[in-house]
Design an enzyme around this catalytic site. Structure first.
Site, PDB file in Angstrom:
ATOM      1  N   ASP A 200      17.871   6.612  34.328  1.00  0.00           N
ATOM      2  CA  ASP A 200      19.315   6.599  34.086  1.00  0.00           C
ATOM      3  C   ASP A 200      20.013   5.741  35.141  1.00  0.00           C
ATOM      4  O   ASP A 200      19.435   4.767  35.630  1.00  0.00           O
ATOM      5  CB  ASP A 200      19.832   8.053  34.106  1.00  0.00           C
ATOM      6  CG  ASP A 200      20.960   8.287  33.116  1.00  0.00           C
ATOM      7  OD1 ASP A 200      22.060   7.768  33.359  1.00  0.00           O
ATOM      8  OD2 ASP A 200      20.736   8.987  32.110  1.00  0.00           O
ATOM      9  N   HIS A 264      26.632   9.168  35.139  1.00  0.00           N
ATOM     10  CA  HIS A 264      25.867   9.662  33.994  1.00  0.00           C
ATOM     11  C   HIS A 264      24.549  10.306  34.419  1.00  0.00           C
ATOM     12  O   HIS A 264      24.176  11.382  33.932  1.00  0.00           O
ATOM     13  CB  HIS A 264      25.611   8.494  33.040  1.00  0.00           C
ATOM     14  CG  HIS A 264      25.018   8.855  31.720  1.00  0.00           C
ATOM     15  ND1 HIS A 264      23.665   8.903  31.503  1.00  0.00           N
ATOM     16  CD2 HIS A 264      25.596   9.168  30.548  1.00  0.00           C
ATOM     17  CE1 HIS A 264      23.433   9.223  30.243  1.00  0.00           C
ATOM     18  NE2 HIS A 264      24.587   9.396  29.631  1.00  0.00           N
ATOM     19  N   SER A 437      23.213  11.873  24.841  1.00  0.00           N
ATOM     20  CA  SER A 437      22.792  11.873  26.244  1.00  0.00           C
ATOM     21  C   SER A 437      22.769  13.277  26.819  1.00  0.00           C
ATOM     22  O   SER A 437      21.956  13.595  27.687  1.00  0.00           O
ATOM     23  CB  SER A 437      23.767  11.037  27.090  1.00  0.00           C
ATOM     24  OG  SER A 437      23.381   9.699  27.156  1.00  0.00           O
TER      25      SER A 437
END
Length: 730
Positions: A200, A264, A437
């Site tokens: 990520d 994220h 996600s």
């Protein structure tokens, strides 16, 4: 391929931002676009380019993911002399020679950037090319027979009952209708000993992740993507992925819009492994697992080559120029999305990870379309693909769907760990994000729970455990939501127990068992069974349970001290029986499955067939009769038939009409004899095994009645009987 985050929005403390989108090639001075001051788009309107590859070269390349208006300057080339499982340099000379030849033919400069963990040569051209020019460029490479395969290096983007203070806001954790039943699952497993890699944006410091994170690695090879840091390094921290006016990103990856940093990777990590039951913050799905951060996504997304090197490294594989990973991951979370079909580089990285024992959990994407239409990695083999649900238990409006999706997990408005910085890191916080996600780390965490219990499980086995125990969504997701919403507790309950042996489908066997803990055996349950019965003798205790349920049921002790273990309407799969021997050494088990012959109404005639190889008895379901009536049956047989009438008594136990005196009182037959628990109808021992028989039974109460027909075969062929159900006065 350029990778994008599979998330839609983030609210971190008081900061509102959005995840970027788009696909395309690497950054180069001639092929960049400026960031626009506009809201982020959720769906790409880009059109796929026409395929201009000649048929003779089609099997050695792919144009999937190349867009009509894209610009491409980065490619991955494979040579036939390379070693798949280890980056090889034995083709370096051939690669250099071929690069020089193609550069001369196309009038451009070509630079080799790296060799990937899947042994592909990453090259970059001095200028960006249109879709048509890029295809001609790849064909030029393929004119050399030593080139096994070439593909564009496209960009993808990121695709989110303890006492924790904000646990009550984590709607997806508990419950079965809309959540994934974690509180009950945590009584069985917490992810201890399992490493989960998060490929990520990297990770930031957070007190709810303190002690949960292992040393990771930064795989971003383009310094522009990485806020001009020096490229690949052991620093997997997230410096922020904000975009502002004046920033440049690859032209084919646009459009790009101004947004604050998403954090994220930190959000995903918190869903998996946030510290739990510590009185603050949120709870992690597998809170005793460890996070291995592999940073591969920056402010413009991430290249396929970088993503797949991160996958190989995280699983324990070797990547040229990168130190080996001392903490190989058993689970790899990919909360990313991008255009195109599964590329060779994608599949090679997945195959290496699988060979190293890692299980990849992949986001389905956020375009609200069939995942097979525009999305890449879910089309690869050997992974688990996850769609997103909302707090009503329905498919989230953004989630992709279709045949590629395996299971669903909570992904709408998910609370987890973030950073408060709008640009660079400033301080910790908690925020909401939505997307596949967020669904993916829920599933990855459950996979970690399963692997704690069964460390050697394969991806196919784990996918089966998740799918077979999921809450079906077929009635509210006709477009296809896989097996449905995962259920952590039921998935754990479905894990196979260690057994001392397997029992046959039918028949009597002697098994070993002691007088203390006994022994556990597995018995298969075929499709379409009405009853699975095991009679256990020489035992002091027996109990039975399904593979789908961890609750044991004690078997009832019957005549002569024999334990009767009975499961009505058993689910196909297998059951466990635990036997404690009365003599301390062994016991006898008679496995007796019965086929469901369906419901037969009085006055109705049906044909029943007992098929090879097992010739199992058939159970016919009859309606209750009044106190003044009795079921009366006529059987036309094509072989000898044994008959038993049985019913549930008021107390729920199975009562069988058996024994000579009981038969004399309650049942009789013509053309046959009786013995034990069975009534024989038909000419036993006759050379002409055909005939008819009649019999009547007098049930003891007004309860459902089950007639059991045992159509035994003497010659190994199918046996048929025509059965007519009638009622007659007692």
């Amino acid at each position: 391929m350029r990778i994008k985050l599979a998330c839609l929005s983030v609210i971190a403390v008081s900061v509102l931002g959005a995840c970027g989108g788009g696909t395309g090639s690497s950054i180069a001075p001639q092929s960049t676009v400026k960031v626009q001051n506009s809201a982020s788009q959720l769906k790409s309107t880009a059109k796929a380019a026409a395929n201009e590859i000649p048929a003779g070269y089609a099997s050695r390349t792919s144009v999937s993911g190349i867009l009509e208006d894209g610009q491409y300057d980065r490619f991955i080339v494979y040579y036939r002399k390379s070693n798949l499982l280890k980056g090889s340099s034995n083709d370096t000379a051939a690669a250099a020679s071929n690069n020089s030849r193609v550069a001369s033919a196309r009038g451009i400069s070509i630079q080799e950037r790296s060799i990937t963990g899947t042994r592909g040569h990453v090259i970059q051209t001095s200028k960006g090319m249109s879709a048509s020019e890029a295809q001609a460029f790849m064909v030029e490479y393929l004119k050399n027979p030593d080139v096994e395969y070439i593909e564009p290096d496209l960009i993808v983007h990121p695709a989110l009952v303890p006492n924790d203070a904000q646990y009550g806001q984590q709607w997806g954790m508990s419950g079965e209708a809309t959540g994934i039943s974690l509180p009950a699952a945590w009584d069985k497993a917490t992810g201890k000993g399992v490493v989960v890699a998060v490929v990520d944006t990297g990770i930031t410091e957070h007190s709810d992740l303190a002690g949960q994170v292992l040393p990771g690695y930064n795989f971003i090879s383009n310094a522009t993507f990485d806020r001009n840091r020096s490229g690949r390094s052991a620093d997997a921290s997230d410096p922020g992925d904000w975009l502002q006016i004046g920033d440049s990103c690859p032209a084919s990856g646009g459009p790009y819009y101004v947004h604050d940093s998403t954090w994220h990777g930190t959000h995903v990590a918190g869903i998996i492994a946030a510290k739990t039951n510590n009185g603050v913050g949120v709870a992690g799905t597998a809170f005793n697992s460890k996070i291995l951060p592999a940073r591969a996504l920056g402010r413009c997304g991430g290249f396929t080559s970088d993503i797949n090197d991160a996958i190989v490294w995280a699983s324990g594989g070797s990547v040229p120029g990168v130190p080996d990973n001392p903490n190989p991951a058993k689970v790899i979370n990919l909360s990313i999305s991008g255009n195109g079909q599964c590329s060779k580089t994608n599949q090679d990285a997945i195959d290496i990870a699988r060979s190293n024992g890692a299980i990849i959990v992949q986001a389905a994407g956020n375009d609200s379309i069939d995942a097979s239409q525009t999305y890449s990695t879910p089309a690869c083999q050997g992974i688990i693909v996850v769609g997103a649900t909302n707090s009503s238990g329905n498919r989230a409006w953004f989630s992709n769907f279709g045949s590629l999706v395996n299971v669903m997990a909570p992904g709408d408005t998910i609370l987890s760990t973030v950073n408060a910085g709008a640009k660079g890191p400033e301080g910790e916080g908690y925020g909401y994000m939505s997307g596949t996600s967020q669904a993916t780390p829920h599933a990855a965490g459950v996979v970690a729970l399963l692997l704690e219990q069964q460390p050697s499980s394969t991806v196919d086995q784990i996918r089966s455990y998740l799918a077979s125990t999921a809450t079906s969504m077929s009635d509210r997701c006709p477009e296809g939501c896989g097996a449905g919403l995962i259920n952590a507790d039921k998935a754990l309950a479905s894990l196979p127990l260690p057994v001392d042996g397997d029992l046959p489908v039918t028949g009597e066997v002697n098994v070993k068992a002691d007088a203390a803990n006994g022994a556990t055996y597995k018995v298969p349950a075929l499709d379409n069974l009405q009853l699975l019965r095991l009679d256990v003798s020489a035992a002091s205790k027996a109990r039975i349970r399904s593979q789908f349920d961890q609750t044991w049921t004690d078997c009832r002790i019957g005549d002569f001290g024999v334990y009767n273990c009975m499961v009505w309407d058993p689910k196909p799969g297998f059951y466990y029986v635990n036997i404690v021997s009365s003599n301390g050494t062994d016991a006898d088990v008679n496995v007796r499955p019965y086929i469901n012959g369906g419901h037969v109404k009085y006055g109705e005639t049906v044909e029943l067939t007992s098929k090879a190889p097992y010739f199992l008895p058939i159970v016919v379901n009859l309606d209750p009769v009044s106190a003044t009536e009795a079921p009366y049956h006529t059987i036309a047989i094509h072989n000898r038939v044994y008959v038993m009438v049985t019913q549930y008594s008021g107390g729920g136990r199975l009562f069988e009409f058996g024994g000579a005196e009981l038969y004399n009182e309650n049942m009789w037959g013509s053309g046959g004899s009786y013995g034990g628990a069975w009534m024989l109808i038909g000419p036993y021992g006759s050379e002409d095994p055909y005939g008819t028989g009649e019999g009547q039974a007098k049930p003891t109460d007004n309860a459902p009645i089950f007639l059991i027909l045992d159509l035994g075969s003497d010659d190994g062929k199918e046996v048929k009987a025509t059965y007519t159900a009638k009622k007659a006065p007692r």
